[in-house]
Design a protein around this motif. Structure first.
Motif, PDB file in Angstrom:
ATOM      1  N   PRO A   1      29.466  24.919  16.408  1.00  0.00           N
ATOM      2  CA  PRO A   1      29.103  24.078  15.253  1.00  0.00           C
ATOM      3  C   PRO A   1      30.349  23.645  14.493  1.00  0.00           C
ATOM      4  CG  PRO A   1      28.686  26.394  14.747  1.00  0.00           C
ATOM      5  CD  PRO A   1      29.115  26.343  16.189  1.00  0.00           C
ATOM      6  N   VAL A   2      30.413  22.403  14.110  1.00  0.00           N
ATOM      7  CA  VAL A   2      31.537  21.899  13.320  1.00  0.00           C
ATOM      8  C   VAL A   2      31.002  21.005  12.210  1.00  0.00           C
ATOM      9  CG1 VAL A   2      33.131  21.946  15.276  1.00  0.00           C
ATOM     10  CG2 VAL A   2      31.891  19.847  14.749  1.00  0.00           C
ATOM     11  N   GLU A   3      31.822  20.793  11.201  1.00  0.00           N
ATOM     12  CA  GLU A   3      31.464  19.882  10.122  1.00  0.00           C
ATOM     13  C   GLU A   3      32.705  19.078   9.756  1.00  0.00           C
ATOM     14  OE1 GLU A   3      29.827  19.946   5.493  1.00  0.00           O
ATOM     15  OE2 GLU A   3      29.510  21.672   6.822  1.00  0.00           O
ATOM     16  N   TRP A   4      32.536  17.773   9.637  1.00  0.00           N
ATOM     17  CA  TRP A   4      33.643  16.903   9.235  1.00  0.00           C
ATOM     18  C   TRP A   4      33.592  16.753   7.719  1.00  0.00           C
ATOM     19  CZ3 TRP A   4      38.101  15.476  10.860  1.00  0.00           C
ATOM     20  CH2 TRP A   4      38.770  14.397  10.271  1.00  0.00           C
ATOM     21  N   ILE A   5      34.674  17.128   7.062  1.00  0.00           N
ATOM     22  CA  ILE A   5      34.721  17.132   5.596  1.00  0.00           C
ATOM     23  C   ILE A   5      35.729  16.097   5.117  1.00  0.00           C
ATOM     24  CG2 ILE A   5      35.238  18.523   3.546  1.00  0.00           C
ATOM     25  CD1 ILE A   5      34.434  21.003   5.183  1.00  0.00           C
ATOM     26  N   GLY A   6      35.279  15.224   4.219  1.00  0.00           N
ATOM     27  CA  GLY A   6      36.165  14.216   3.644  1.00  0.00           C
ATOM     28  C   GLY A   6      36.440  13.071   4.606  1.00  0.00           C
ATOM     29  N   GLN A   7      37.320  12.147   4.205  1.00  0.00           N
ATOM     30  CA  GLN A   7      37.782  11.032   5.037  1.00  0.00           C
ATOM     31  C   GLN A   7      36.630  10.375   5.808  1.00  0.00           C
ATOM     32  OE1 GLN A   7      41.691  11.036   6.782  1.00  0.00           O
ATOM     33  NE2 GLN A   7      41.951  13.201   6.310  1.00  0.00           N
ATOM     34  N   SER A   8      35.794   9.674   5.101  1.00  0.00           N
ATOM     35  CA  SER A   8      34.625   9.041   5.715  1.00  0.00           C
ATOM     36  C   SER A   8      35.000   7.858   6.608  1.00  0.00           C
ATOM     37  CB  SER A   8      33.653   8.573   4.634  1.00  0.00           C
ATOM     38  OG  SER A   8      34.274   7.630   3.766  1.00  0.00           O
TER      39      SER A   8
END
Length: 314
Positions: free
Chosen positions: A20-27
């Motif tokens: 599992p991963v999550e991309w945070i910020g920098q849309s």
């Protein structure tokens, strides 16, 4: 393990990545990679972008998170200078019964099943390996395995991205391949707020003091264009926390432990970022700009094949 038969050849398929991963910020980078993977018409096909940035900045995380948003399985192909064309497609394996079993690579499995393939650190591969994939990343959407004697047409949902590090230990990808790996999506260093969120998400058990020390250090490094990344920060924080819990002298404060971890992970010059930045700025000739003659001859020696008066030598 899943199997499939293509042209009377049975293939063992690879497993997707389940981390599992999550991309945070920098849309913006996320928007761009999802746009690349859109198909607007029957005559259209998805693009295969290059995700570019410093090591440890989150290129692979971005691609995995984008695939998760599309609800697709993810397959990662780790590229190296030793990667052969057939490593990218089908590998024959001798079974205990003396029979040959054909194992599809993560890339080929993604093409067959309609998943997302990530070619990690793609510019570490040679031209010979890239040439075997040319048809997969253009309008043909097909690839041939010489070893297995099969031709595979990619599933309509197949998507791919190639991550590339910005460092010198890579091959130069030929133009005919680069024209198939478009566009380039560059990931810049995160802002202070985004970096704080990323580190907090990765190490929720860290103290606010260690978080602040790490973010402050990384932000200064980013400002000086030094290649220290979130991954470096996570490792420094992990080690600092472990040193703290390992029974260190109670009189040793957190900042001292942090600096100790910093030196052990990033090297002896890690505490003097200004000195590092100046050294990079004043770096002399790089090996990549030198010719073979430069390694053996000085510029004024007549035997150097690169001197201007080469035509005068009989």
């Amino acid at each position: 393990m899943n199997k499939i038969v293509i042209d009377n050849v049975e293939l063992m398929l690879a497993h997707p990545v389940s981390t599992p991963v999550e991309w945070i910020g920098q849309s913006e980078p996320m928007r761009q990679i999802l746009a690349c993977w859109m198909v607007l018409d029957k005559a259209d096909f998805a693009l295969t972008p290059r995700v570019i940035g410093h090591p440890g900045i989150g290129k692979t995380t971005l691609a995995i998170a984008a695939a998760r948003r599309r609800n697709q399985d993810v397959y990662i192909m780790q590229c190296t200078s030793d990667t052969r064309p057939e490593d990218l497609l089908v590998t024959p394996v001798l079974s205990q019964e003396g029979k040959i079993a054909y194992h599809a690579s993560p890339l080929l499995t993604a093409a067959i099943k309609g998943g997302v393939a990530i070619l990690d650190e793609g510019n570490r591969m040679s031209e010979k390996s890239w040439a075997s994939l040319a048809g997969l990343f253009d309008n043909r959407r097909m690839v041939e395995s010489i070893v297995a004697g099969i031709t595979v047409t990619a599933h309509e949902n197949f998507r791919a991205a190639v991550t590339m590090n910005e460092d010198s230990s890579t091959f130069e990808i030929p133009d005919y391949i680069m024209s198939r790996l478009q566009p380039g999506i560059k990931i810049p260093f995160p802002s202070r707020d985004d970096e704080l969120k990323i580190l907090s998400y990765s190490l929720p058990f860290s103290s606010s003091q260690i978080l602040d020390l790490c973010v402050t250090y990384l932000q200064k490094a980013h400002g000086l264009d030094l290649p220290y990344s979130v991954r470096d920060g996570i490792n420094i924080m992990r080690y600092t926390l472990k040193l703290k819990e390992s029974g260190s002298d109670a009189n040793v404060d957190i900042e001292t432990l942090f600096n100790s971890a910093l030196l052990q992970i990033l090297g002896d010059d890690a505490l003097d970022l200004d000195k590092q930045a100046l050294a990079r700025k004043n770096t002399g000739v790089h090996l990549s700009s030198m010719s073979l003659g430069d390694l053996f001859f000085s510029d004024d020696e007549s035997l150097n094949p690169d001197i201007d008066d080469i035509d005068d030598v009989d």
